[in-house]
Design an enzyme around this catalytic site. Sequence first.
Site, mmCIF file in Angstrom:
data_model
loop_
_atom_site.group_PDB
_atom_site.id
_atom_site.type_symbol
_atom_site.label_atom_id
_atom_site.label_comp_id
_atom_site.label_asym_id
_atom_site.label_seq_id
_atom_site.Cartn_x
_atom_site.Cartn_y
_atom_site.Cartn_z
ATOM 1 C CE LYS A 29 -4.113 -2.422 2.403
ATOM 2 N NZ LYS A 29 -4.944 -2.605 2.696
ATOM 3 C CE1 TYR A 45 -9.467 -3.191 -0.311
ATOM 4 C CE2 TYR A 45 -8.608 -0.585 -1.553
ATOM 5 C CZ TYR A 45 -8.390 -1.879 -0.821
ATOM 6 O OH TYR A 45 -7.977 -2.223 -0.141
ATOM 7 C CG ASN A 66 -4.392 -2.708 6.518
ATOM 8 O OD1 ASN A 66 -3.690 -2.015 5.052
ATOM 9 N ND2 ASN A 66 -4.684 -3.405 6.529
ATOM 10 C CG HIS A 90 -5.146 -6.183 -0.671
ATOM 11 N ND1 HIS A 90 -6.763 -5.832 -0.062
ATOM 12 C CD2 HIS A 90 -5.544 -7.526 -1.911
ATOM 13 C CE1 HIS A 90 -7.796 -7.288 -0.713
ATOM 14 N NE2 HIS A 90 -6.575 -7.999 -1.725
ATOM 15 C CD GLU A 120 -8.750 -8.727 -4.045
ATOM 16 O OE1 GLU A 120 -9.367 -8.575 -3.456
ATOM 17 O OE2 GLU A 120 -7.726 -9.508 -4.271
HETATM 18 P P1 DAT Z 1 -8.531 -6.489 4.717
HETATM 19 O O1 DAT Z 1 -7.640 -5.659 4.399
HETATM 20 O O2 DAT Z 1 -7.855 -6.882 5.832
HETATM 21 O O3 DAT Z 1 -9.227 -7.917 4.283
HETATM 22 P P2 DAT Z 1 -11.149 -5.410 4.784
HETATM 23 O O4 DAT Z 1 -11.678 -5.908 4.235
HETATM 24 O O5 DAT Z 1 -11.940 -5.208 5.728
HETATM 25 O O6 DAT Z 1 -10.513 -5.958 5.754
HETATM 26 O O7 DAT Z 1 -11.167 -3.684 4.572
HETATM 27 C C1 DAT Z 1 -9.926 -3.262 3.584
HETATM 28 C C2 DAT Z 1 -9.178 -2.280 4.177
HETATM 29 O O8 DAT Z 1 -10.049 -1.047 4.654
HETATM 30 C C3 DAT Z 1 -8.579 -2.729 5.360
HETATM 31 O O9 DAT Z 1 -7.348 -3.601 5.049
HETATM 32 C C4 DAT Z 1 -8.009 -1.590 5.724
HETATM 33 C C5 DAT Z 1 -9.495 -0.732 5.774
HETATM 34 N N1 DAT Z 1 -10.613 -0.574 6.668
HETATM 35 C C6 DAT Z 1 -11.296 -1.281 7.137
HETATM 36 N N2 DAT Z 1 -11.370 -1.562 8.288
HETATM 37 C C7 DAT Z 1 -11.700 0.023 8.187
HETATM 38 C C8 DAT Z 1 -12.316 1.188 9.333
HETATM 39 N N3 DAT Z 1 -12.682 0.304 10.449
HETATM 40 N N4 DAT Z 1 -11.207 2.125 9.624
HETATM 41 C C9 DAT Z 1 -10.680 2.725 8.440
HETATM 42 N N5 DAT Z 1 -9.965 1.524 7.823
HETATM 43 C C10 DAT Z 1 -10.397 0.646 7.667
HETATM 44 MG MG MG Z 2 -10.273 -7.649 2.638
#
Ligand code: DAT
Ligand code: MG
Length: 139
Positions: free
Chosen positions: A11, A51, A114, A117, A128
């Site tokens: 990222k 997304y 974080n 991905h 993807e």
């Molecule tokens: P992951 O990347 O672990 O699959 P996800 O698909 O639930 O997680 O969410 C996609 C991304 O969005 C994640 O890597 C970071 C961001 N994200 C998720 N939940 C969030 C939140 N509550 N606040 C801010 N960013 C968030």
């Molecule tokens: Mg995800």
Amino acid sequence: MAGTITFTMIKPSAFAAGFTGKILSMIEEGGYKIKAMKKIRLTKEMAGHFYEMHLGKPFYEELTSFMSSGPIVAAVLEKENAVDSFRQFIGATDPAKAAEGTIRKLYGKNLGENAIHGSDSDESAEREASFFFSFTEQN
Ligand code: DAT
Ligand code: MG
């Protein structure tokens, strides 16, 4: 055995901080084979498409702004049980909750930024991977 594929992105925050080489080393040492890879900067519209399953959630705007804020490295990885093993390997979504030694623990800043991905299913991995790479680029 060829294994299965997953899709990953280093990222913008991790790329900008200069962690790309270290993260790619971990990935290769973890036994993942790089099938396709490129550096690219997403537009906000592209990040929004990628997304789209999160459209309407409170973090969607922050997420798509962040993911289009600078270059990323996108890659298709191959390993046995690639999707689940890579999710374990990168750690929990929130770096503060990620296990010791995982990429998100080592290189993630916070829940939004974080570091990396990883696809959440074989279907997501295919979607993807084909969002970023043509068939010939993956083979
Ligand atoms: P992951 O990347 O672990 O699959 P996800 O698909 O639930 O997680 O969410 C996609 C991304 O969005 C994640 O890597 C970071 C961001 N994200 C998720 N939940 C969030 C939140 N509550 N606040 C801010 N960013 C968030
Ligand atoms: Mg995800």
